[in-house]
Design a protein around this motif. Structure first.
Motif, short mmCIF file in Angstrom:
data_model
loop_
_atom_site.label_atom_id
_atom_site.label_comp_id
_atom_site.label_asym_id
_atom_site.label_seq_id
_atom_site.Cartn_x
_atom_site.Cartn_y
_atom_site.Cartn_z
N LYS A 38 0.83 -1.21 0.00
CA LYS A 38 0.00 0.00 0.00
C LYS A 38 0.87 1.26 0.00
N VAL A 39 1.91 1.25 0.81
CA VAL A 39 2.80 2.41 0.88
C VAL A 39 3.58 2.56 -0.43
N LEU A 40 4.08 1.46 -0.96
CA LEU A 40 4.84 1.51 -2.21
C LEU A 40 3.97 2.05 -3.35
N ASN A 41 2.73 1.61 -3.41
CA ASN A 41 1.81 2.12 -4.42
C ASN A 41 1.58 3.62 -4.26
N ALA A 42 1.43 4.07 -3.02
CA ALA A 42 1.22 5.49 -2.76
C ALA A 42 2.44 6.32 -3.16
N LEU A 43 3.62 5.74 -3.01
CA LEU A 43 4.86 6.43 -3.38
C LEU A 43 5.16 6.33 -4.87
N GLY A 44 4.44 5.46 -5.57
CA GLY A 44 4.68 5.27 -6.99
C GLY A 44 5.90 4.42 -7.30
N LEU A 45 6.29 3.58 -6.36
CA LEU A 45 7.45 2.70 -6.55
C LEU A 45 7.03 1.35 -7.10
N ASN A 46 7.75 0.91 -8.11
CA ASN A 46 7.50 -0.42 -8.67
C ASN A 46 8.15 -1.49 -7.81
N TYR A 47 7.56 -2.65 -7.78
CA TYR A 47 8.06 -3.78 -7.00
C TYR A 47 7.57 -5.06 -7.66
N GLN A 48 8.16 -6.15 -7.27
CA GLN A 48 7.70 -7.49 -7.64
C GLN A 48 7.56 -8.27 -6.34
N GLN A 49 6.68 -9.25 -6.34
CA GLN A 49 6.49 -10.07 -5.14
C GLN A 49 6.87 -11.50 -5.46
N ARG A 50 7.77 -12.04 -4.65
CA ARG A 50 8.20 -13.43 -4.83
C ARG A 50 7.09 -14.37 -4.39
#
Length: 75
Positions: A38-50
């Motif tokens: 949720k925080v990463l989305n709010a910051l606009g940061l891309n991520y992947q989940q293992r």
């Protein structure tokens, strides 16, 4: 060695590709991956989940969004 410091050992070593669990916590202030997302989305940061749930966040993506790379290049 005179003037030698432990921190000097790390000067020429490349940074890890991904943020550590501790760095992700520092960035998001959250422990659970679902809350971190949720925080990463709010910051606009891309991520992947293992498959195990752990988040992978590229270090350079965080550096770019916070302007770290631009500051280093101007030196």
């Amino acid at each position: 060695m005179e003037g030698w410091h432990e921190r000097d050992m790390h000067i020429n070593q490349p940074s890890p590709l991904f943020l550590s669990k501790e760095e992700i916590f520092d960035l998001t202030g959250k422990e659970r991956p679902t809350a971190q997302i949720k925080v990463l989305n709010a910051l606009g940061l891309n991520y992947q989940q293992r498959p195990d749930g752990r988040l992978l966040i590229l270090r350079n993506a965080v550096e770019e969004i916070f302007g770290v790379r631009n500051r280093d290049k101007s030196r």
